[in-house]
Design an enzyme around this catalytic site. Structure first.
Site, short mmCIF file in Angstrom:
data_model
loop_
_atom_site.label_atom_id
_atom_site.label_comp_id
_atom_site.label_asym_id
_atom_site.label_seq_id
_atom_site.Cartn_x
_atom_site.Cartn_y
_atom_site.Cartn_z
CB SER A 166 -0.88 -0.01 1.25
OG SER A 166 -1.37 1.29 1.52
CE1 TYR A 198 -5.54 5.44 -2.55
CE2 TYR A 198 -4.13 5.21 -0.63
CZ TYR A 198 -5.31 4.93 -1.29
OH TYR A 198 -6.26 4.16 -0.69
CB THR A 257 -6.11 3.16 -5.32
OG1 THR A 257 -5.55 1.87 -5.12
CG2 THR A 257 -7.46 3.24 -4.63
CE LYS A 266 -7.94 -1.87 -4.20
NZ LYS A 266 -8.32 -0.89 -3.20
CG HIS A 295 -11.22 1.96 -0.81
ND1 HIS A 295 -10.21 2.37 -1.64
CD2 HIS A 295 -10.69 2.02 0.45
CE1 HIS A 295 -9.13 2.67 -0.92
NE2 HIS A 295 -9.40 2.46 0.35
C1 FNR Z 1 -8.09 -0.47 2.55
N1 FNR Z 1 -8.04 -0.39 1.16
C2 FNR Z 1 -6.98 0.26 0.55
N2 FNR Z 1 -6.90 0.30 -0.80
C3 FNR Z 1 -5.86 0.91 -1.41
O1 FNR Z 1 -5.81 0.92 -2.63
N3 FNR Z 1 -4.87 1.49 -0.66
C4 FNR Z 1 -4.88 1.49 0.69
O2 FNR Z 1 -3.98 2.01 1.33
C5 FNR Z 1 -6.00 0.88 1.35
N4 FNR Z 1 -6.09 0.90 2.70
C6 FNR Z 1 -7.11 0.20 3.32
C7 FNR Z 1 -7.15 0.14 4.71
C8 FNR Z 1 -8.13 -0.62 5.34
C9 FNR Z 1 -8.14 -0.71 6.82
C10 FNR Z 1 -9.09 -1.31 4.57
C11 FNR Z 1 -10.14 -2.18 5.21
C12 FNR Z 1 -9.07 -1.22 3.21
C13 FNR Z 1 -9.04 -1.09 0.33
C14 FNR Z 1 -8.64 -2.53 0.07
O3 FNR Z 1 -7.58 -2.58 -0.83
C15 FNR Z 1 -9.81 -3.33 -0.53
O4 FNR Z 1 -10.33 -2.65 -1.63
C16 FNR Z 1 -10.92 -3.56 0.50
O5 FNR Z 1 -10.37 -3.95 1.73
C17 FNR Z 1 -11.91 -4.59 0.02
O6 FNR Z 1 -12.98 -4.70 0.91
P1 FNR Z 1 -13.11 -5.90 1.98
O7 FNR Z 1 -13.17 -7.17 1.21
O8 FNR Z 1 -11.93 -5.81 2.87
O9 FNR Z 1 -14.37 -5.61 2.71
#
Ligand code: FNR
Length: 415
Positions: free
Chosen positions: A119, A143, A169, A284, A308
């Site tokens: 990430s 990002y 993303t 994404k 997300h």
């Molecule tokens: C994320 N997600 C996310 N996505 C991304 O592109 N960069 C990031 O830094 C983060 N950080 C992040 C933190 C936390 C705590 C969560 C729960 C999610 C989104 C992640 O990549 C993904 O899209 C989601 O977690 C999918 O949903 P579910 O299956 O976890 O409910």
């Protein structure tokens, strides 16, 4: 088979197998702020719920007598054979879940050969994670900063770290409205734990170390920004801290926050990224079929259907409901990955039957991390994969390629 056999031998699992119990156990173990951040979503969290309901609305229709011994769950993606159609989604601020944060996840992922997407908001620099992974597959999630120089630097570092794809993303050019975090006022505390990619970056450090304008006109800044600043200064002393002493602190905060994310990003900007990397670029956060078409027009190598995890737009379409439209628009030209709501092996099966090439696992592995570090992450992933293999075989498929749309029907009562 191993999971069952070790269960018979009396081995106690490190994490609950059932996804709801997994979340419940993590809730007890984690701080209130950390759990709220991970579990929470945007607004009334209707999209968080919708992501799960969408899976419930599809039923698998198993076939029999199809010789499902010697199943093959591996898939090929961007020229690399993966043990299963599964990746670990990029998740920021993992230090809120466990001291070892991203490094523990990296070790677990490497052990299983499941790709980890680093990430942009990680708690540990990508170099440290890559070093813990040998030649196991990893990707980098970007990002897009307001600084092109920083974007270039991140991408170059990802390439040097052996990342095999860049995930851009697009659904988080601004942080969503997250009532749980707002009510606990925990964002400043959390954000300080998700800046390791930045503070380890030479371009970023140079920007922060530039002399600040002398104090004078004082821009308004709110309390939470100030708290973020204090957290930042405490964790990353050096040039930045000295700068704070001599220059105007508020300008430093503004400079830091201003580099984070480019809200003005447009389709035309993608060429900049694609020209600067030899790696495949995936977008994404694609939900609209028209955006999938535009993605192809702009020459990207893949899309990830995702909302997300319901953390950005409250009321957004469930990711699974968006999948068929995107799959149709893409029409097999590039891989379509999927996340948001995957909790078990049957979910992977359904997403693949609806046309996904592979899926990303999010929150469940974070709960595994919170409960038992590296071991917890590995166990969560193993459980999900074991259930996927069983579901596939019991539904009459010998390989991932045999998972087809005709093995799903809408649940009765579904419009
Ligand atoms: C994320 N997600 C996310 N996505 C991304 O592109 N960069 C990031 O830094 C983060 N950080 C992040 C933190 C936390 C705590 C969560 C729960 C999610 C989104 C992640 O990549 C993904 O899209 C989601 O977690 C999918 O949903 P579910 O299956 O976890 O409910």
């Amino acid at each position: 088979t191993e999971i069952y056999t070790s269960g018979l031998a009396g081995r106690r699992p490190a994490v609950p197998t059932d996804p709801d119990r997994l979340e419940g156990a993590a809730r007890k173990k984690m701080s209130r702020e950390a759990f709220a951040y991970v579990a929470g979503g945007a607004g009334s969290e209707s999209t968080v719920r919708a992501n799960r309901v969408a899976f419930e609305r599809w039923r698998i229709v198993p076939r029999v007598l199809r010789g499902v011994a010697g199943r093959e769950v591996s898939v090929e993606l961007f020229g690399r054979r993966l043990p299963a159609p599964l990746l670990l989604a990029p998740v920021g601020v993992l230090e809120a879940a466990h001291r070892e944060a991203d490094v523990a996840v990296a070790r677990a992922a490497a052990r299983l050969g499941v790709p980890l997407v680093f990430s942009s908001q990680a708690s540990r620099p990508m170099e440290e994670c890559a070093a813990a992974m040998g030649d196991a597959p990893r990707w980098f999630q970007l990002y897009w900063s307001t600084s092109d120089e920083l974007v270039e630097s991140f991408v170059a570092r990802a390439e040097r770290c052996g990342c095999e794809a860049i995930v851009l993303t697009l659904d988080t050019t601004m942080l969503g409205w997250r009532p749980r975090d707002l009510d606990l006022a925990s964002l400043p505390f959390l954000r300080g734990r998700g800046i390791a990619q930045y503070t380890s970056d030479p371009v970023f450090r140079r920007a922060l170390d530039r002399p600040l304008p002398p104090s004078g006109g004082r821009p308004a800044v709110n309390l939470s920004t100030l708290r973020a600043l204090v957290g930042l200064a405490r964790r990353y002393p050096g040039g930045f801290l000295e700068n704070l002493r001599s220059g105007e602190p508020l300008a430093a905060v503004r400079r830091f926050i201003a580099t984070y994310s480019r809200t003005s990003l447009r389709w035309e900007d993608l060429a900049f990224l694609c020209e600067r990397t030899r790696l495949p670029v995936l977008l994404k956060g694609i939900l609209h079929p028209e955006d999938a078409r535009l993605a192809l027009e702009h020459g990207v190598d893949g899309v990830i259907v995702s909302n997300h995890g319901g953390r950005q737009v409250d009321g957004a379409i469930a990711a699974l409901d968006a999948l068929p439209g995107v799959v149709e628009a893409v029409d097999g030209r590039v891989p379509v990955l999927f996340d948001s709501g995957v909790r078990g092996g049957a979910d992977i099966f359904k997403a693949l039957a609806l046309g996904a090439t592979a899926v990303c696992l999010g929150r469940p592995y974070v709960y595994g991390l919170a409960l038992a570090g590296e071991k917890g992450v590995a166990e969560v992933v193993e459980n999900v994969l074991a259930e996927f293999d069983l579901t596939m075989g019991l539904a009459g498929c010998r390989s991932v390629a045999e998972i087809s749309r005709d093995l799903l029907v809408p649940a009765p009562g579904t419009p």
